[in-house]
Motif scaffolding. Sequence first.
Motif, PDB file in Angstrom:
ATOM      1  N   CYS A 234       0.832  -1.211   0.000  1.00  0.00           N
ATOM      2  CA  CYS A 234       0.000   0.000   0.000  1.00  0.00           C
ATOM      3  C   CYS A 234       0.861   1.253   0.000  1.00  0.00           C
ATOM      4  O   CYS A 234       1.744   1.402   0.844  1.00  0.00           O
ATOM      5  CB  CYS A 234      -0.881   0.049   1.252  1.00  0.00           C
ATOM      6  SG  CYS A 234      -2.123  -1.233   1.303  1.00  0.00           S
ATOM      7  N   ASN A 235       0.573   2.154  -0.933  1.00  0.00           N
ATOM      8  CA  ASN A 235       1.329   3.397  -0.994  1.00  0.00           C
ATOM      9  C   ASN A 235       0.786   4.428   0.003  1.00  0.00           C
ATOM     10  O   ASN A 235      -0.410   4.461   0.281  1.00  0.00           O
ATOM     11  CB  ASN A 235       1.318   3.949  -2.418  1.00  0.00           C
ATOM     12  CG  ASN A 235       2.451   4.919  -2.667  1.00  0.00           C
ATOM     13  OD1 ASN A 235       2.456   6.039  -2.181  1.00  0.00           O
ATOM     14  ND2 ASN A 235       3.446   4.459  -3.414  1.00  0.00           N
ATOM     15  N   ASP A 236       1.707   5.253   0.520  1.00  0.00           N
ATOM     16  CA  ASP A 236       1.346   6.351   1.422  1.00  0.00           C
ATOM     17  C   ASP A 236       0.711   7.520   0.683  1.00  0.00           C
ATOM     18  O   ASP A 236       0.006   8.331   1.287  1.00  0.00           O
ATOM     19  CB  ASP A 236       2.622   6.947   2.042  1.00  0.00           C
ATOM     20  CG  ASP A 236       3.044   6.254   3.306  1.00  0.00           C
ATOM     21  OD1 ASP A 236       2.194   5.610   3.932  1.00  0.00           O
ATOM     22  OD2 ASP A 236       4.221   6.377   3.660  1.00  0.00           O
ATOM     23  N   ALA A 237       1.085   7.675  -0.605  1.00  0.00           N
ATOM     24  CA  ALA A 237       0.667   8.836  -1.409  1.00  0.00           C
ATOM     25  C   ALA A 237       0.970  10.136  -0.666  1.00  0.00           C
ATOM     26  O   ALA A 237       0.161  11.050  -0.615  1.00  0.00           O
ATOM     27  CB  ALA A 237      -0.820   8.739  -1.768  1.00  0.00           C
ATOM     28  N   ASN A 238       2.151  10.186  -0.067  1.00  0.00           N
ATOM     29  CA  ASN A 238       2.497  11.303   0.806  1.00  0.00           C
ATOM     30  C   ASN A 238       3.733  12.060   0.338  1.00  0.00           C
ATOM     31  O   ASN A 238       3.681  13.241   0.071  1.00  0.00           O
ATOM     32  CB  ASN A 238       2.692  10.751   2.217  1.00  0.00           C
ATOM     33  CG  ASN A 238       3.111  11.801   3.212  1.00  0.00           C
ATOM     34  OD1 ASN A 238       2.369  12.743   3.449  1.00  0.00           O
ATOM     35  ND2 ASN A 238       4.300  11.661   3.758  1.00  0.00           N
ATOM     36  N   GLU A 248       0.018   5.704   7.724  1.00  0.00           N
ATOM     37  CA  GLU A 248      -1.203   5.337   6.998  1.00  0.00           C
ATOM     38  C   GLU A 248      -1.011   4.142   6.044  1.00  0.00           C
ATOM     39  O   GLU A 248      -1.740   3.154   6.123  1.00  0.00           O
ATOM     40  CB  GLU A 248      -1.687   6.573   6.210  1.00  0.00           C
ATOM     41  CG  GLU A 248      -2.965   6.382   5.411  1.00  0.00           C
ATOM     42  CD  GLU A 248      -4.202   6.336   6.289  1.00  0.00           C
ATOM     43  OE1 GLU A 248      -4.127   6.706   7.474  1.00  0.00           O
ATOM     44  OE2 GLU A 248      -5.248   5.892   5.770  1.00  0.00           O
ATOM     45  N   ASN A 252      -2.484   0.395   6.535  1.00  0.00           N
ATOM     46  CA  ASN A 252      -3.384  -0.219   5.552  1.00  0.00           C
ATOM     47  C   ASN A 252      -2.865  -1.582   5.099  1.00  0.00           C
ATOM     48  O   ASN A 252      -3.638  -2.528   4.931  1.00  0.00           O
ATOM     49  CB  ASN A 252      -3.535   0.690   4.324  1.00  0.00           C
ATOM     50  CG  ASN A 252      -4.349   1.932   4.628  1.00  0.00           C
ATOM     51  OD1 ASN A 252      -5.114   1.965   5.588  1.00  0.00           O
ATOM     52  ND2 ASN A 252      -4.177   2.960   3.815  1.00  0.00           N
ATOM     53  N   SER A 367       6.374   3.600  -0.549  1.00  0.00           N
ATOM     54  CA  SER A 367       6.019   2.180  -0.551  1.00  0.00           C
ATOM     55  C   SER A 367       5.955   1.594   0.850  1.00  0.00           C
ATOM     56  O   SER A 367       6.797   1.896   1.698  1.00  0.00           O
ATOM     57  CB  SER A 367       7.066   1.358  -1.300  1.00  0.00           C
ATOM     58  OG  SER A 367       7.520   2.019  -2.417  1.00  0.00           O
TER      59      SER A 367
ATOM     60  N   ALA B 127       1.358   8.180  -7.502  1.00  0.00           N
ATOM     61  CA  ALA B 127       0.514   7.906  -6.330  1.00  0.00           C
ATOM     62  C   ALA B 127       0.261   9.186  -5.527  1.00  0.00           C
ATOM     63  O   ALA B 127      -0.864   9.435  -5.086  1.00  0.00           O
ATOM     64  CB  ALA B 127       1.159   6.841  -5.448  1.00  0.00           C
ATOM     65  N   ILE B 128       1.301  10.003  -5.375  1.00  0.00           N
ATOM     66  CA  ILE B 128       1.140  11.248  -4.603  1.00  0.00           C
ATOM     67  C   ILE B 128       0.167  12.188  -5.313  1.00  0.00           C
ATOM     68  O   ILE B 128      -0.759  12.725  -4.701  1.00  0.00           O
ATOM     69  CB  ILE B 128       2.507  11.949  -4.394  1.00  0.00           C
ATOM     70  CG1 ILE B 128       3.393  11.126  -3.463  1.00  0.00           C
ATOM     71  CG2 ILE B 128       2.317  13.357  -3.831  1.00  0.00           C
ATOM     72  CD1 ILE B 128       4.847  11.570  -3.434  1.00  0.00           C
ATOM     73  N   ILE B 132      -3.222   7.755  -4.765  1.00  0.00           N
ATOM     74  CA  ILE B 132      -3.434   6.311  -4.942  1.00  0.00           C
ATOM     75  C   ILE B 132      -2.819   5.580  -3.750  1.00  0.00           C
ATOM     76  O   ILE B 132      -1.614   5.680  -3.497  1.00  0.00           O
ATOM     77  CB  ILE B 132      -2.813   5.839  -6.274  1.00  0.00           C
ATOM     78  CG1 ILE B 132      -3.608   6.441  -7.438  1.00  0.00           C
ATOM     79  CG2 ILE B 132      -2.764   4.309  -6.349  1.00  0.00           C
ATOM     80  CD1 ILE B 132      -3.041   6.143  -8.806  1.00  0.00           C
ATOM     81  N   GLN B 133      -3.644   4.847  -3.001  1.00  0.00           N
ATOM     82  CA  GLN B 133      -3.182   4.224  -1.758  1.00  0.00           C
ATOM     83  C   GLN B 133      -3.171   2.700  -1.808  1.00  0.00           C
ATOM     84  O   GLN B 133      -2.958   2.041  -0.802  1.00  0.00           O
ATOM     85  CB  GLN B 133      -4.042   4.714  -0.588  1.00  0.00           C
ATOM     86  CG  GLN B 133      -3.809   6.200  -0.323  1.00  0.00           C
ATOM     87  CD  GLN B 133      -4.754   6.777   0.702  1.00  0.00           C
ATOM     88  OE1 GLN B 133      -5.696   6.135   1.123  1.00  0.00           O
ATOM     89  NE2 GLN B 133      -4.508   8.013   1.098  1.00  0.00           N
ATOM     90  N   GLY B 134      -3.393   2.157  -2.991  1.00  0.00           N
ATOM     91  CA  GLY B 134      -3.276   0.707  -3.130  1.00  0.00           C
ATOM     92  C   GLY B 134      -1.839   0.353  -3.489  1.00  0.00           C
ATOM     93  O   GLY B 134      -0.905   1.103  -3.201  1.00  0.00           O
ATOM     94  N   GLU B 135      -1.687  -0.774  -4.161  1.00  0.00           N
ATOM     95  CA  GLU B 135      -0.352  -1.247  -4.519  1.00  0.00           C
ATOM     96  C   GLU B 135       0.375  -0.268  -5.439  1.00  0.00           C
ATOM     97  O   GLU B 135      -0.230   0.350  -6.319  1.00  0.00           O
ATOM     98  CB  GLU B 135      -0.496  -2.610  -5.219  1.00  0.00           C
ATOM     99  CG  GLU B 135       0.822  -3.170  -5.702  1.00  0.00           C
ATOM    100  CD  GLU B 135       0.734  -4.644  -6.097  1.00  0.00           C
ATOM    101  OE1 GLU B 135      -0.270  -5.314  -5.769  1.00  0.00           O
ATOM    102  OE2 GLU B 135       1.682  -5.121  -6.733  1.00  0.00           O
ATOM    103  N   SER B 136       1.680  -0.130  -5.242  1.00  0.00           N
ATOM    104  CA  SER B 136       2.517   0.585  -6.202  1.00  0.00           C
ATOM    105  C   SER B 136       3.738  -0.291  -6.447  1.00  0.00           C
ATOM    106  O   SER B 136       4.420  -0.681  -5.504  1.00  0.00           O
ATOM    107  CB  SER B 136       2.941   1.943  -5.654  1.00  0.00           C
ATOM    108  OG  SER B 136       3.717   1.796  -4.492  1.00  0.00           O
TER     109      SER B 136
END
Lengths: 377, 215
Positions: A234-238, A248, A252, A367, B127-128, B132-136
Motif C-alpha cells: 500500500c502506498n502512502d501517497a504522501n 497510513e 493499511n 512504498s 501515487a502522490i 493512490i493508496q493501493g499497490e505501487s
Amino acid sequence: MGDCIAAPLGFGSEMVYNAVAEGNSVARLHESTFGLPEPFFGSLFEREWIDETFALSCPAENTRYTPFEKIAIIAASEAISRAGIDAASDRVLFVVSTTKGNVHLLEDLQGFETERVYLWRSAQLIAQHFGNKSTPIVASNACISGVSAQHTAMAFLQNGLCDYAVVVGAEMLSKFIISGFQSFKALSPQRCMPFDKDRTGLNLGEGAACIVFGKGDEDTLPQGTLIYCNSANCNDANHISGPSRTGEGLHNAIEKALAGYDRSKLAFINAHGTATPYNDDMESWAIFRSNLSKTPTNSLKGYFGHTLGAAGVLETIMSHQALKNGTVLPTKGHCNLGVAQPITVCTEKQTAHGESFIKLISGFGGSNAAIHFKVKL
Amino acid sequence: MAYINSYCKIDDSQVLLDGQCLIPNDEGDASAWAGSIYRHLGIQYPKFFKMDTMCKFGFLASELLMRQVGATPEEPKKDWAVLCLNSCSSLDTDRRYQTTIQEADNYFPSPSVFVYTLANIVTGEIAIRHKIQGESSTFIFQQLDCEMLHRLASNALAPDKASNLLCGWIDFEFGHCDVLMFAVSEQKKTDTAMEWTPANIKKCFMKQTWRNFYI
C-alpha cells in the motif's frame, strides 16, 4: 520449500540464524572503502569469500559474473538444491529483487558489456545459470523490493501461472549507494539503534537471500515449513522520500495482510526498523493503529544493516528460522524505547507464543508492504 | 472482466490519447517536450519541476488518463493501484548521479538527484499526485511483453486488492521517451473502452519504438 542466506555474517539460513541468536554481527566502521571521503558503518562481504564460494560450484565461470550476480547465484543454488526442484523447468518462475544490481559498473565496466547495468540482464543471467529460459521478473521497489517480490510470486503461484517460484533478493554496496545515503544524512556513524530514543540513522549491509516457494497441501507438509498466509502493498501517497507521519500506508498494508485473522495468534512482528528517526516513528504509529502495540516487535538491522533489495527476503528467512525454533530474536542496538507510539520492542531473546509472524517493510516512493506467514507445527 | 478505459502513448514525436494525436512534439529536446505537454495540460503542480524526465513523462500520461476516466486528483483512492514496467529502471538519472561522484575533486552528491535513482519513484510520484493508496510496483524487463503486463496487472486487480489501475510501460533513456499507459478498471467508464486482454494491449502498442532502432 528451501531457502538460503548468504551474508557477511555467514552462509546458510541455519548458520546465519545461529550467529544472530548468539548476538553476532560483522558490521563495522569502514574508513576508506570504495574511495568515499567519509567513513561509514556497514556490513560488507569479504570479496575473496564471494569468489572462493562461487568457485566451489562453478570454477570455470568465476569471471563471467559480477559480485552481485554471484551472491544471488550462491544463495539460489543452495535454496534450489534444498528444495529439490528442477529449476530449468518452464513451470519455475524466477523473481529477482534488487534496488541497484550492478550499478557500480557505471563507474567502470571492468570488462563487462554495457548491458550489464540493466537489472533485467542480471536477472536473465541468474535464471539462465540454472538452465531456466523463462523471462524472469525483477521487482525493484526500493527498500520493499524483497517483500514485493514475494507478494508478486504468490500471485503467480495462486493464479496457476507457475508451479514453483524462486525468489532471490540481493544487494551489493558501492560508492554510488553509500554516497547517496550519506548525502541524505541517513547513515548512523555507529551501530544503528532501531526504535531507540538516541537513534541517529541506518547502517547499510550486503547480502543475498533466496526462498523457493511451491504449492502443497498444508496437512502433508513437513513440520517447520514456512506457509504463506497473505500480503499487501500500500502506498502512502504522501512524499517520495519521507514516510507518512501517521503510518497510513503501512497500517493499511497490515490491515489487509491480517484481514480476518485472530491477532492474538501472532508470535511477533518483524519490523523494518531501520533506525532512522522518521521510519521508526512511522512504524510505531502503524503498529499502534493496528492494535499490535503489545505484540513483541523486533528489527534485525543491528545484525545485518539494511540490505536494501535483499532485506525483505533475508528477514523473512530469519523470522522463519526464529519461529521454527520457538524464539523471538532481540533487537540488537536497541536500549531505550523512543518512538511516537508505545510498542513492545523485543530486547532479549524470548520464547515465541503464537503460530505466525508478520514482516513489515517501507521505503522511498511511499512504498509499504506487509507479509504474513505461519510455520507448520 | 476488466476494461481499458483509456490509453496514452508518449514518444519522441507525439502524445497519443486513445489512438488520436493530441499534441505533436514541436520542441525536439525531451525536457522541453515534457514541459510543453505540461503547459498544454494547464495544470499547476510545482512538484513537476523537481521530477526527473522519466517521472515527468509518467506523470503526464497518468494525468491525461485520469482526466479521461473522470478521477479527481484530490480524492483519496484506496481501490487504485499503480504499476510501472520498464527496461531502464532509473538509469538515465543513475548516469547523471554517477557524474557527481566520479571524481574526488568534483564530488557533490545531491539527495534531490539520488532519490530519483530508484526505479519506483515514478509510481510514487503518480501515487502522490492522484492519492493512490493501493499497490505501487515497478518491474524491470528487457522489453514490453504484453502477456506479462497483463498478468502483473491482473494480479493487482484481484477483488481484495484494487478495482482500478494505472499501469504500463514508462521508459526514458538517452533522451528517448517511450511511454504507454493504460487506465484499467473493473467498470466500463468510457465509450471507447476495450476489454483488458493481451491482444488489446498489443493493439495499443506500436511496435516501432526508438529502442527497436537503437538496439
